[in-house]
Scaffold this motif. Structure first.
Motif, short mmCIF file in Angstrom:
data_model
loop_
_atom_site.label_atom_id
_atom_site.label_comp_id
_atom_site.label_asym_id
_atom_site.label_seq_id
_atom_site.Cartn_x
_atom_site.Cartn_y
_atom_site.Cartn_z
N THR A 1 43.09 -64.71 1.64
CA THR A 1 43.88 -64.20 2.76
C THR A 1 44.52 -62.85 2.45
N CYS B 1 39.77 -68.09 11.10
CA CYS B 1 39.10 -67.83 9.82
C CYS B 1 39.10 -69.06 8.93
N PHE C 1 38.28 -67.85 2.72
CA PHE C 1 38.53 -66.43 2.51
C PHE C 1 39.83 -66.24 1.71
N ASP D 1 32.12 -62.38 2.04
CA ASP D 1 33.14 -61.47 1.52
C ASP D 1 33.97 -60.92 2.67
N GLU D 2 35.23 -60.72 2.41
CA GLU D 2 36.20 -60.38 3.45
C GLU D 2 35.88 -59.05 4.13
N ARG E 1 43.07 -60.37 0.69
CA ARG E 1 42.02 -59.38 0.97
C ARG E 1 41.68 -59.33 2.45
N LEU E 2 41.68 -60.51 3.09
CA LEU E 2 41.39 -60.55 4.51
C LEU E 2 42.46 -59.78 5.29
N GLU F 1 41.82 -56.06 4.98
CA GLU F 1 40.66 -55.60 5.75
C GLU F 1 40.95 -55.65 7.26
#
Length: 386
Positions: free
Chosen positions: A45, A39, A43, A13-14, A47-48, A51
């Motif tokens: 992207t 990365c 993932f 999870d991100e 949400r990444l 974060e």
């Protein structure tokens, strides 16, 4: 904080992955001059991105999607890895060029000249002995040759390495992170100024065979070769490799890229598609009509890589980091040959962090089936005057 700090996360999870990366790189240190991350495209992207911005805040941050990651523990899939560059040793500046699919030579000259001019305002003593460049470029843009040639030539004595971003062989969309967002159809070039020793290099484990080929029909825009030696490309390529045309596939051809001689050195041109209905071959690099090339055969990849690292360590001492771009086709070949774990251990021992790329850059040349890197040494106390 040491000269360069590395870390990675295998969290899926991100939020957890970014938090673990941040804690490994930045939690107990002053803000670094730059963080580079790589990365998995697994993932999300969006949400990444959220974060990364939440955790890293104002820390300069660049990164990209991959076809596999090289972490401090070697090859991984589905991970998030990166390196933080200590601001006591590095001055860094990143600039992005958008819409590179319409990139022209003059665009590149103007962009690179401004890049160097701006960098010299913050690091006036920039030279080839204390500065290097690192490029991330969209691996599906088809623009790598133009961008690399234009920018690499304008950098002059400043050496450049780089990698074409990837998406786990989906060949749909790759992304580059810069200034808080993921971008497509872009290139990000970062200049590093440092007092640490470093060496920029590339290698591949192929040697030129006796078979010679002349590209007699090709489209350099689509990177498709339809004729070799006046015959259908797949037919003649298979013959030169000692294979049957019907047996051509990506695993087979990854062992037999073509080599083009540039300035006394061989650079690899990898194949990413066999088009049997057209009897043509799609390359990951542009190859124009009239180019003379050699059909390669593989040598020993383990010895090739260890020799590269030995040479660099002999020149700069044990590295703090090797920042590397490793062709995704190499990883596929190593896995098929059953030597992926051994190659992974070689990278880990050399303190390599990087990614599996859709192409590699070295100064002014775009290539495939290769490993381009910069090895950065450790701080050496000055010898006292006696």
């Amino acid at each position: 904080m040491t000269e360069v700090t590395t870390a990675y996360s295998l969290a899926r999870d991100e939020k957890t992955a970014v938090r673990e990366l941040y804690n490994g790189l930045c939690q107990d240190a002053d803000a670094p001059a730059l963080v580079i991350f790589f990365c998995s495209p697994a993932f999300d992207t969006s949400r990444l991105e959220q974060e990364l911005n939440h955790c890293f805040g104002d820390i300069p941050l660049i990164g990209c999607t991959t076809a596999g990651e090289i972490t401090p523990d070697g090859y991984r899939k589905g991970s998030l890895t990166g390196a933080a560059f200590n601001n006591a040793y590095f001055t860094c500046m990143s600039r992005r060029y958008d819409n590179i699919s319409s990139f022209t030579l003059q665009d590149g000259i103007r962009f690179a000249r401004k890049l160097v001019r701006d960098f010299k305002t913050i690091s006036p003593a920039v030279s080839g002995s204390n500065s290097f460049a690192f490029m991330l470029i969209d691996g599906l843009s088809g623009a790598e040759e133009r961008v690399t040639a234009a920018i690499g030539s304008e950098l002059g004595e400043i050496n450049m390495i780089g990698g074409s971003t990837a998406d786990d062989w989906k060949l749909k969309q790759t992304r580059i992170f810069h200034e808080g967002r993921f971008h497509t159809d872009s290139a990000v070039i970062t200049l590093f100024h440092t007092r640490l020793p470093f060496r920029v290099a590339y290698t591949h484990h192929y040697v030129a065979g006796d078979a010679r080929a002349v590209i007699t029909e090709a489209d350099p825009i689509t990177r498709e070769v339809s004729e070799i030696n006046g015959l259908p490309a797949t037919q003649e390529y298979a013959r030169l490799c000692g294979l049957d045309e019907k047996d051509l596939n990506l695993l087979v051809v990854s062992n037999h890229p073509v080599l083009v001689r540039v300035g006394g050195s061989y650079f690899s041109r990898g194949i990413i598609g066999i088009l049997p209905e057209k009897r043509s071959i799609k390359f990951a690099c542009a190859i124009d009509k009239g180019v003379v090339c050699s059909i390669a055969r593989p040598d020993d990849p383990q010895n090739n890589l260890m020799e590269l690292f030995r040479k660099m360590e002999a020149e700069i001492g044990p590295p703090a980091l090797v920042l590397g771009c490793d062709c995704a086709a190499r990883q596929m070949t190593f896995e098929e040959q059953g030597i992926l774990e051994e190659m992974s251990e070689i990278y880990a021992r050399a303190r390599t962090v990087g990614f599996a790329s859709f192409g590699e850059q070295y100064n002014t040349v775009h290539m495939n089936n290769s490993f381009s890197c910069v090895a950065i040494g450790r701080d050496r106390p000055e010898t006292p005057n006696i």
